[in-house]
Motif scaffolding. Structure first.
Motif, mmCIF file in Angstrom:
data_model
loop_
_atom_site.group_PDB
_atom_site.id
_atom_site.type_symbol
_atom_site.label_atom_id
_atom_site.label_comp_id
_atom_site.label_asym_id
_atom_site.label_seq_id
_atom_site.Cartn_x
_atom_site.Cartn_y
_atom_site.Cartn_z
ATOM 1 N N LYS A 77 16.774 46.996 -33.737
ATOM 2 C CA LYS A 77 17.924 46.164 -34.084
ATOM 3 C C LYS A 77 19.054 46.352 -33.080
ATOM 4 N N GLU A 81 20.540 43.443 -30.639
ATOM 5 C CA GLU A 81 21.946 43.051 -30.782
ATOM 6 C C GLU A 81 22.697 43.171 -29.458
ATOM 7 N N ALA A 86 18.104 38.917 -32.441
ATOM 8 C CA ALA A 86 17.753 39.590 -33.683
ATOM 9 C C ALA A 86 16.348 39.187 -34.101
#
Length: 364
Positions: A77, A81, A86
């Motif tokens: 993640k 990011e 995502a």
């Protein structure tokens, strides 16, 4: 000759060698990831894939990620990011409801087909899975799919493995499609509505072209989420407000979508069930669940019910999985019958003829 290897392999070759040895000896294996998806009561020695970790390739321009199954999801993640991307299907983190101290892993996410509220717009985990490498129950290393969608031809075995909870094969590498992060979001909240009214709201909103990315009912409030560019967001918000004006919606700039995704409202104990159903059946099922003495919430516009309480909800909804046992007993996964059971048994015999991979998980 029996092979003696550490059951926390660090390479595909070691995974294949361990499984081939156990296949020859008909010795069961319990495949272990982060331990954060479901209580695994399968029989056999634990085969941990946690050391089979790391990103193989990440191409932000091609929106493609290739990584090993033990890679922690928080690391994935953060990496995505940093590039403004995502996993669009918003995988939930169930550590809170399972009281676990493990770390969610990429392989566990795929094995459980873990998908959050954005499933109503983006689809499930399996819809973003482009390819896999895996070891079957004979110890054969196989691959299926490609690195881009146009190269995924033939029988798409990755769709079978997503959601199989390690009963068909041990994943060693997964290829996933990534998507850009949506820059803005807003939420329409409808406090004090019943689940039946929430379903009417969801049906009306999800039948529009306004790309609702979340439809949840928790604690007597229905929530609709929309995401996108600021100007698009304002237009879609205003159109939905006009459409649903009779329900007196409130506009929230920040709503607890992370907590709702992770089922934090049912984190404080008791048997917890995950029920899949047709959204139109949800109000009747929830009425039956209330009569049993428990509490429920809705996700996926009514297609997913979370139930915490006594009793066995399979009399009301056959597709109910026991996620947290507490005082509950019986098989965690719903038993299959008829053609579905025959298909499931046939797949297991094809992938794992000796029945060594997570035996008992689906019926224990």
């Amino acid at each position: 000759m029996t092979v003696a290897l550490d059951l926390a392999p660090a390479s595909e070759a070691e995974v294949a060698e361990i499984i081939a040895d156990r296949h020859a000896r008909r010795a069961p294996l319990r495949i272990v990831g982060g331990g954060t998806r479901v209580e695994n009561r399968a029989r056999g020695e634990a085969l941990s894939l946690s050391r089979l970790s790391g990103v193989v390739t990440y191409s932000p321009g091609e929106m493609t990620l290739i990584a090993r199954p033990g890679t922690p999801l928080p690391e994935i993640k953060a990496m995505l990011e940093a590039e403004g991307q995502a996993l669009a299907f918003e995988p939930p983190d169930l550590r809170g409801i399972l009281s676990g101290n493990g770390t969610p892993s990429l392989g566990g996410m795929v094995a459980a087909n873990a998908s959050g509220p954005r499933r109503v717009l983006a689809g499930a985990c399996r819809d973003h899975l482009l390819g896999v490498r895996f070891v079957d129950g004979r110890g054969r290393l196989l691959k299926n799919g490609g690195r881009v969608m146009k190269n995924v031809t033939g029988l798409d075995l990755s769709k079978l493995l997503a959601g199989s909870h390690g009963t068909l094969a041990a994943l060693t590498e997964v290829v996933l499609k990534t998507l850009p992060l949506l820059p803005a979001r807003t939420t329409l909240a409808f406090p004090g509505v019943t689940q039946a009214t929430a379903l009417r709201i969801f049906t009306a909103a999800l039948s529009t072209p306004f790309e609702v990315s979340g439809a949840v009912h928790v604690g007597g409030t229905a929530y609709l989420r929309i995401e996108g560019l600021e100007r698009q967001l304002a237009y879609r918000r205003d159109r939905l407000l006009a459409l649903l004006a009779e329900h007196r919606p409130e506009v929230l700039d920040d709503a607890p979508w992370g907590a709702m995704r992770d089922v934090a409202h049912f984190a404080d104990g008791g048997p917890l069930w995950r029920i899949l159903c047709k959204p139109t059946d949800a109000p009747e099922i929830c009425a039956g669940l209330r009569a049993m003495g428990g509490d429920s919430s809705l996700d996926w516009g009514g297609g997913l019910i979370w139930y915490r309480g006594p009793g066995n909800p399979r009399a009301l909804a056959p597709h109910a999985t026991l996620i947290r046992r507490d005082t509950a007993t019986g098989p965690a996964f719903p038993p299959q019958s008829g053609a579905v059971a025959r298909l499931q048994d046939g797949l297991r015999r094809a992938f794992d003829p000796a029945g060594i991979l997570n035996p008992g998980l689906m019926d224990a």
